[in-house]
Design an enzyme around this catalytic site. Structure first.
Site, PDB file in Angstrom:
ATOM      1  N   HIS A   1      81.706  76.895  88.928  1.00 16.77           N
ATOM      2  CA  HIS A   1      81.994  75.769  88.026  1.00 16.77           C
ATOM      3  C   HIS A   1      83.467  75.413  88.087  1.00 16.77           C
ATOM      4  O   HIS A   1      84.276  76.105  88.708  1.00 16.77           O
ATOM      5  CB  HIS A   1      81.553  76.069  86.585  1.00 16.77           C
ATOM      6  CG  HIS A   1      82.339  77.147  85.882  1.00 16.77           C
ATOM      7  ND1 HIS A   1      81.936  78.462  85.848  1.00 16.77           N
ATOM      8  CD2 HIS A   1      83.507  77.102  85.183  1.00 16.77           C
ATOM      9  CE1 HIS A   1      82.814  79.180  85.146  1.00 16.77           C
ATOM     10  NE2 HIS A   1      83.781  78.376  84.735  1.00 16.77           N
TER      11      HIS A   1
ATOM     12  N   GLU B   1      82.837  72.846  82.934  1.00 13.04           N
ATOM     13  CA  GLU B   1      83.197  73.467  81.663  1.00 13.04           C
ATOM     14  C   GLU B   1      84.317  72.647  81.031  1.00 13.04           C
ATOM     15  O   GLU B   1      85.243  72.222  81.730  1.00 13.04           O
ATOM     16  CB  GLU B   1      83.675  74.904  81.906  1.00 13.04           C
ATOM     17  CG  GLU B   1      84.055  75.648  80.622  1.00 13.04           C
ATOM     18  CD  GLU B   1      84.503  77.093  80.870  1.00 13.04           C
ATOM     19  OE1 GLU B   1      84.825  77.442  82.033  1.00 13.04           O
ATOM     20  OE2 GLU B   1      84.544  77.874  79.898  1.00 13.04           O
TER      21      GLU B   1
END
Lengths: 134, 134
Positions: free
Chosen positions: B79, B130
């Site tokens: 991520h 995120e």
């Protein structure tokens, strides 16, 4: 050896749509799309305060990101680019430690007009790593 | 809305080996490994001049990165984390534009002790995003 994170490259099928995600949904500053026929991609840069995201769309019949997009239909992170002071010294040091350099092993001029090399993902945590001379 | 790139997270099966790649082969500064049982991972941070790479190794039976490593045996980029000033305002603005927030939709305290949320990869160019309140 490695310095700044120059950019994270995200490959997408539709760069206009991806640009809207970053510009409108995420509210970031983006550049115009630039076709880079020598590299087989069209690029847009998302300019963050400390680094850049490089959006890549395939251009032409032999785009280097075409196979990646066959495997990742929604797009995905394609590579990560670290800056080095001296790309030849970095290459030779990495090869001396057994790391594999892709292609001919000689630097090419990348999308930013600077010498770049790509390193084998299997030697770097499954991640395609680009080195760019700062 | 998004500000700095806080970190890029790379999931690996063996964090000691990955740390050696970044410390010895790539010559970067790395932190000690820290088990984060609340997050199901052990973390090492690679400290670059402008941002961080977060190396993640599964910890415990229900690690959130276990399935990713089943599909990506060599490891890979898991991520990317962007900073926002106000995570609740960011979440509400994103939801208002139709973006999907993962889990309960309420921020959790992340590995850096700050509130975080994850966004659905299909809404963000195939990339797990995120958001961390700066």
């Amino acid at each position: 050896m490695i310095g700044r994170l120059n950019h994270v490259a995200i490959a997408v099928k539709d760069i206009a749509s991806a640009t809207k995600v970053y510009q409108n949904t995420l509210g970031a500053k983006v550049t115009d799309a630039v076709p880079q026929p020598d590299h087989g991609v069209t690029t847009v840069f998302v300019e963050l305060p400390n680094t850049k995201i490089e959006l890549l769309e395939p251009l032409g019949a032999d785009s280097p990101i075409a196979k990646f997009l066959e495997r990742n239909a929604d797009g995905g992170i394609h590579h990560i680019c670290y800056e080095v002071d001296d790309i030849i010294a970095a290459r030779d040091q990495l090869k001396g430690q057994g790391a594999r350099v892709l292609g001919t092993g000689e630097p090419r001029i990348g999308a930013h007009g600077k010498p770049v090399l790509f390193l084998h993902p299997k030697d770097f945590c499954g991640t395609l790593v680009e080195l760019e001379q700062a």
